[in-house]
Each structure stands twice: as C-alpha cells, then as structure tokens.
Design an enzyme around this catalytic site. Sequence first.
Site, mmCIF file in Angstrom:
data_model
loop_
_atom_site.group_PDB
_atom_site.id
_atom_site.type_symbol
_atom_site.label_atom_id
_atom_site.label_comp_id
_atom_site.label_asym_id
_atom_site.label_seq_id
_atom_site.Cartn_x
_atom_site.Cartn_y
_atom_site.Cartn_z
ATOM 1 N N HIS A 58 0.886 -1.165 0.000
ATOM 2 C CA HIS A 58 0.000 0.000 0.000
ATOM 3 C C HIS A 58 0.924 1.215 0.000
ATOM 4 O O HIS A 58 1.516 1.550 1.012
ATOM 5 C CB HIS A 58 -0.897 -0.004 1.240
ATOM 6 C CG HIS A 58 -1.910 -1.109 1.221
ATOM 7 N ND1 HIS A 58 -2.355 -1.727 2.357
ATOM 8 C CD2 HIS A 58 -2.569 -1.689 0.185
ATOM 9 C CE1 HIS A 58 -3.263 -2.644 2.032
ATOM 10 N NE2 HIS A 58 -3.407 -2.645 0.727
ATOM 11 N N SER A 113 5.409 1.286 2.541
ATOM 12 C CA SER A 113 4.793 1.504 3.851
ATOM 13 C C SER A 113 4.980 0.257 4.696
ATOM 14 O O SER A 113 5.542 -0.743 4.251
ATOM 15 C CB SER A 113 3.305 1.783 3.675
ATOM 16 O OG SER A 113 2.633 0.613 3.287
ATOM 17 N N ASP A 114 4.488 0.360 5.927
ATOM 18 C CA ASP A 114 4.501 -0.825 6.788
ATOM 19 C C ASP A 114 3.559 -1.902 6.251
ATOM 20 O O ASP A 114 3.541 -3.005 6.759
ATOM 21 C CB ASP A 114 4.166 -0.439 8.236
ATOM 22 C CG ASP A 114 2.990 0.520 8.322
ATOM 23 O OD1 ASP A 114 2.458 0.922 7.267
ATOM 24 O OD2 ASP A 114 2.591 0.874 9.441
ATOM 25 N N HIS A 115 2.790 -1.570 5.228
ATOM 26 C CA HIS A 115 1.994 -2.580 4.522
ATOM 27 C C HIS A 115 2.766 -2.995 3.258
ATOM 28 O O HIS A 115 2.393 -2.610 2.160
ATOM 29 C CB HIS A 115 0.635 -2.021 4.097
ATOM 30 C CG HIS A 115 -0.229 -1.544 5.228
ATOM 31 N ND1 HIS A 115 -1.513 -1.105 5.045
ATOM 32 C CD2 HIS A 115 0.000 -1.436 6.557
ATOM 33 C CE1 HIS A 115 -2.029 -0.743 6.218
ATOM 34 N NE2 HIS A 115 -1.126 -0.937 7.152
ATOM 35 N N THR A 116 3.850 -3.693 3.424
ATOM 36 C CA THR A 116 4.605 -4.171 2.270
ATOM 37 C C THR A 116 4.725 -5.688 2.380
ATOM 38 O O THR A 116 4.999 -6.201 3.467
ATOM 39 C CB THR A 116 6.008 -3.532 2.226
ATOM 40 O OG1 THR A 116 5.868 -2.117 2.131
ATOM 41 C CG2 THR A 116 6.803 -4.031 1.025
#
Lengths: 586, 259
Positions: free
Chosen positions: A334, A505-508
């Site tokens: 994201h 992002s930390d959503h990877t």
Amino acid sequence: MVKTLDKVDAVVVGSGWAGGIAAAELTKKGYKVVGLERGKAQKREDFVGAKDELRYDVRKLMFQELNKETLTIRNTLDETATPNRSNDTNAINGTATGGSGVHWNGMVYRWLPTDFEMHTKTVEKYGEKIIPKDMQLQDWGITYDELEKYYDQFEKTAGISGEPDPLRPGQRSDDYPTPPMKETDIIRTFTKAAKELGYHPYRIASANISETYTNPDGETINGCVYCAFCEAFGCDFGAKADPIATVLATAHKSGNYELRNNSYAVRIIHENGKAVGIKYVDTETGEEFIQPADIVVVAGFTFTNTRLMLLSEIGKPYNPKDGTGVIGSHLTAHQRNLTHTRVRGFFDEKKFNRYAGTGALGVTMDDFNVEQLDHTKLDFLHGFCLRTSQRGDRPITNNHVPAGVPSWGKEFKDKSIFYANRRIDVQQQNGALAWRENYMDLDPTYTDIFGDPLLRVTSKFHDQDRNIVRYAHQRGKELLEQMGADHINIPEITEETEFDKTSLSDHTGGGVVMGDNPETSAVNNYSQVWDMDNLFVVGASSFPLMGSSNPTATVGALAYRAAEGMIKFLENGGGQLVKKEETAKV
Amino acid sequence: MADNNSNNPKNTNEVTDPGRRSFVKNTGIAVGGVAGGALLGGLFSSRSKNDSNSNTAADKGSGKEKRYEEARMYFTRIADFAILEQAVERIFPEDDNGPGAIELGVPYYIDKQLAGPYGSNVGDYRQGPFIGSKAAASDSSLDRGQIFINGLRTMDAESQKRFDTNFVKATEDQQLEIMTDFADDKVEVKGISSKGFFNLLRSTTLEGAYCDPLYGGNRDMKGWKMKEYPGAIASYAHMIEEDQFVKMDQVSLTDYQPK
C-alpha cells in the site's frame, strides 16, 4: 570468533506479531524457544506519559533507525538504486520488543476469499485475457475457509472490537470478542452519507479495544480511553493489543521463552538442506553467536525475511528477466503516495473534535471490494475499501488546507488553523497486485554496518495501479459531497506519479511468497520452506498480493497456521507438511 | 578547570539587565574590537528595522520572565540566527490568530534541534556515494545543521544580489520573493536543492510552533491555544461521542507526565 550456543527446540527471529505468535504457541506446548530481536528491550512502562508528537510521530522513535541498515530503491532494472536514508522521508519498519505490532493503529480486516485464490477466481470469472501482461497473479495454496479459524484465533488473542461486514455474511464462525468502539460525529456523518448513497458501512474492527478483556491465554487488555496517541506510539494505558501485552507475555509466562534484545540476525546457518540455527551479532558488544535449534523461524518484517533468505543463499533468487526463481518476487505494498492517499473534505460551518480519537476508530465499507465489482467495465483488477477514521489529529503533522491555499505564509497559517477541526477525510485502500519487474534483490553497492549488502527494491507503478486509485478518489469525492463538504481536495494522480522513496509503507509484502507450487513459491501454506523443511518464514513476506485492507490480521492468521505446522513438525519428527505432488498444479 | 577571571560566572551576574539594549550598551566600550564589530554588523544593525515591531526573540526576553534556556546552542554567528528568525516568521507570521514563529520560540527550538542528534543525522543511513536527487534534505551529503547554514547564507547572498541589502534588512515582500524561489527550487545552494532546504525549514518551523513546550517551541502552549489543540489529555472517553465542538484547556507534558 563465533560462539555456538546450546541447542534449543526453536529459534525465532523477530518479536512482532508473527514471531510472538510462534513463540507463544510453541512455548505453551513446552518447547524451549529463543527469540532474537535486533531492537532494544521495551515494556509497557516505557509508554507511560509518552504523549509526545515530536519524539514519536515526527522523529519516529519506535521505528528502526536507518544507521545500521536500510533499503535501496530504484524504478527500473537499468537504474542505479539509492538508499532510503532517513525516517523523515519514510519510516517503514518497527523495532524493539514487539516490533511494528506495538505502534500500529490496530485496524483489523480479514482479507477476501478471492484474495487467496486470485488467479483461479479471476480466470474463472473473466478468462485469462483480463490479466495484463507482466502482472503476476497467484493462489496462496490455502483458501479463506481454511484460514478462517486462524483469523478467529488472532481476533480472540487481541480482543478485537468490531461488528460484522454486512456484505460478507456467513464468513465468520463467531462474533468479534468485544463490541465496536464508541461512535463519533465524524463516524455518524460518514455513515449517514454512505447509507444515503446505498452503501453498506460498518465499523472498523479495532485492536484498541472497547472494553477491558481477558484473552484465552489469560492476558488482559484494558479498555481504550480515546487519548489520541496511538499510531506511532506505544499505548499509555495498556489498551492496545500488541505483542508485548499478549503473545510475548504468554510466552514468558510459560517459562520456556528467552528473548534476547539487541541481537541482530545476520544469517540462517544451514547444512545439507537443513537449517542449523541463526547466526547473530550482539550489537551492544559486537560478539557473534550461533543459536542452533531443531526448527528455525524467521519472522521479521518482509524486508528482513527476504534479505536473510538471500544472504543465506536459501531458495532460488527471483530473476525478473525470465521470471525464474522465487526469493524476492511479488513485492507489493500500500504505497503512501498512491494507494494510501486521502480525499479531504473541508467544512466551513462545522467543527469536529478531531483532536480526540484512537488508531482504529472509524467506519469502513466494502461496496467496492474485488468481489463487488464487475471488472469487465473497469480498467483495473482488484478493488478497495473506503473509510474514515479519527485517530486524533496532532498539530505538527496535521496542517491541511483546501486546494489553492499556499503551504506556508499568512494565508496558510490562517487557513490551517481555521480548518484544523473542520475536516473529514475519506481514505481508500486498494488491492496491490504483483508485477514481473517489481521485486527485491541484494544491492551491488551499499552495505549495512556489518558489510553485508543492503536489500534493493525495484518497483514501478503501472497504469492499473493509478487507474484504481483515480476511480476510488472519485467515489471518495461523492461521499464527501453527500456529507456536505464545502471544499474537497483530490490528490492528483498523473503519469508522473511514480514509485519513490516515500512509497513503501509498513503494509509491504512479498519476497518469500506462499503458494501451492515450489516453482513459483518459497513456502507452503504452513509458511514452511519447500526446500528446507525445518525452516519457517512467517509474515507479510509470504503475501503474493496486498489485499484491499490492512494486513496485520492476515499476518496473525498465517502465523497461527504456521505455529500449528511447527508443532506438527516437532511432534512427528519432521518432514514436509504439504505434499508437493498433491497440490502442485502444472 | 582553571578559574579564569573572564570565565567567572560572577562577572556575568553583575549584568543586571540581560536584554539586548543594555547588553549592547555594556559592550559598547568594546566597539572597534573584533567582537564589537561583528555584533554591530550582524546583530544590532540588522535588527534595528524590527525594533518598531518589538518582534525579535531578544526583545521579547527583556522585561518579561527570563528564559535561561534561550541562548544559542548550535548557531555560532548571530547573523545566521537573525536570518533564521526572519525566515521562520515569514513561514508562520504573527496575525489575528495569535503569535508568529518568533514569539512561539521557533528559532531557539530549531537551534536546539540542530545542536542535537537530529542536526547531525545520527539515526540516518550516511554511507556514500550520495548520488541522485537532492530533493530531500536527507539525500544530501550535508547534515541538517550544515544545510541550515548553507541555506540561510544563500538566502542572504540572494538578497545582496537582488536588492543590495542583507536578508534581514530586506522588506517583507523581498524576503517572500526570495523564499518563494527557494520553495520552487529556483536557487542554487551548495550540497542541497533549495527546495530541500526550504522544506526542512518549513517542517522544523511547524515543529517549533506546535511541539510540546519542553522542546523550547510552542511557548506557553500558545501554538496549541491558537489551534484549539488540547495537548496531553489523559482521556477523551467522556466526550468522544459529542456532536458539538468541545473546547479544552491545554495540558503540557510537564503537567501530564508522572514525576
């Protein structure tokens, strides 16, 4: 000189949700576990009185300092990658005990049945031709129905507060363990507008929980007081489900867990197709150790897991030119400058209490998820959620003004103060699908403090990535118009909008992906490495795609599934938990 | 440590009024010496334009509560600090809403930040080569402290070049013109893009306006009061469901943290 320590049942790299769940489940069964955490020790006491925006939210105290290690980033194969040098540009990874699981917002979503069978379902519904050239769609080798009980287990461990998604009936075996969070004026305004437009809003499931709760392991999480210091902060009140309050406490309680902080894993040691243990450096003393174990669990963030596999030369590195190999493939995220953007509505006559809130306090809707859309009429695959949340706007990081107002000077000051509490954002978050030339490998130039190559990210946006966001922004705009916003800012997405150092992002996810075929995946559906059966690589590194909502619950569910596999493996004396010939599809 | 007379704190205690006027008056006997000359050139003359506004940090210091924590920790040249004061005030000016950057303590806030680990990029990845874009401050081979020095002095040089006067003495419109060109990346600065410097200047100005007062900015929580931001409130559980705006008194970490 490297010192080899006494062997244990399991060594686990990482103490975030993935490593914490593995540690809790193994130690409850009586197995001796050593956890290796590169960050410092921290506990709840460290978070008491920590309502300091500058220190935590701006200077990113709880994120990994980049002076030891970072990523290098480029767009295409023929470019030279340069390092992401500062958390000012982009803070991605958590560090210290509990990992990113301590400073998360606590939004908990279950991904969709289609996500786990993305290739099969897309082809079934639309035929192979709808898949763009160079897009990599892949099934996970496990279905939503098979994962459901692990989602339920994660939600019960974390005490999640929520209500069912009206568009997904029959997908839950049980209710959320605690009721939804309190409702605010912002939530009411969004909900009313969404219903007027015929949508199906429901409350975001939250790990900052609505009432004090004791989980099945006996750990207590307090009820949230909406103090507005959540996302970049550890909780002042023990009211956010994090690994420290839950799974790590459970592991410690068993007497079978030892967590070593400042312990930086540098290699997975392996011999003759078996993992032997983890080589790590004590960063306080510089001493090197090997921790041998019957099973080795690598449960760091996506980048750590991928880099350890590459540095340790396990599995075949992915080659973007011919599509062979697996380690490093399916990088998805994201992206902060695309997928994670917000349409902002400004209200001249209405003030909201924006300074109050908590990480996952909000309302969301699934009317545009992948299963609700007809993709024959659209120029993208997958879908998105639309939502608003009220985290508590802190003043340094929230100075939003309507489009056309300068970003500094007299008018900026006046308008940023006027609109400080007169705003509602609609955020979309969309599914991000893998592309052939978006991947990770080892950088040829830059190294970490130990002299090992950094991980290099190569990634570029495609038309489809931009199209879905443009479409979602228009739906966000319609919602804000329905709410009565006087000014609406829509982020401009042009052909120049490109993946850059602010994107990840930390959503990877990706790099050590899960699948049903050893040719195209690194791990099976127990997160067990196909080619090395006593090695488990757990976390978002196993995602072959990024779903249209926050990933932590899926990390948690996969970690419970993986822990079950580890216990089976130890009880049965080893072996592959998934038979290749049974599942591999040609 | 040698008890050198000139370093003896007792000598400074004899100066009863630490304000700028009396300081200049007291040091007036040294005019003609190196220190006096630098003071007159960099500090006194450059600030005289603003005396009518009574808008400088030093002016605010006199006659009000003494702020012993407000002295320069990073900037060695008063002239650089004077440019900083004007620049941050242009970004966040005093207006009907309330105080501007100078009154909020932003220049001293930035000075303190640059003197610490943030100013020397301690937490950042600093291995070369520093190739590619200098769009962001952290992509520069300069640390943040050096970026401020180069950026502020280039602003001054631009003012000399365009208006034949230094930045501090330039009119507000002239200052804004220069700063707009910095923001639009139209000026050459050694080691960093002018936009990269400007973005750092802007972000640290907002930090200083709105941080907890413990850092030396947001003096007396006046930034928070303007924005109706309450600060470190323990709980909003009692009012989170309200549909009307609730105005609250501000709470700093000094009051909030357990002692």
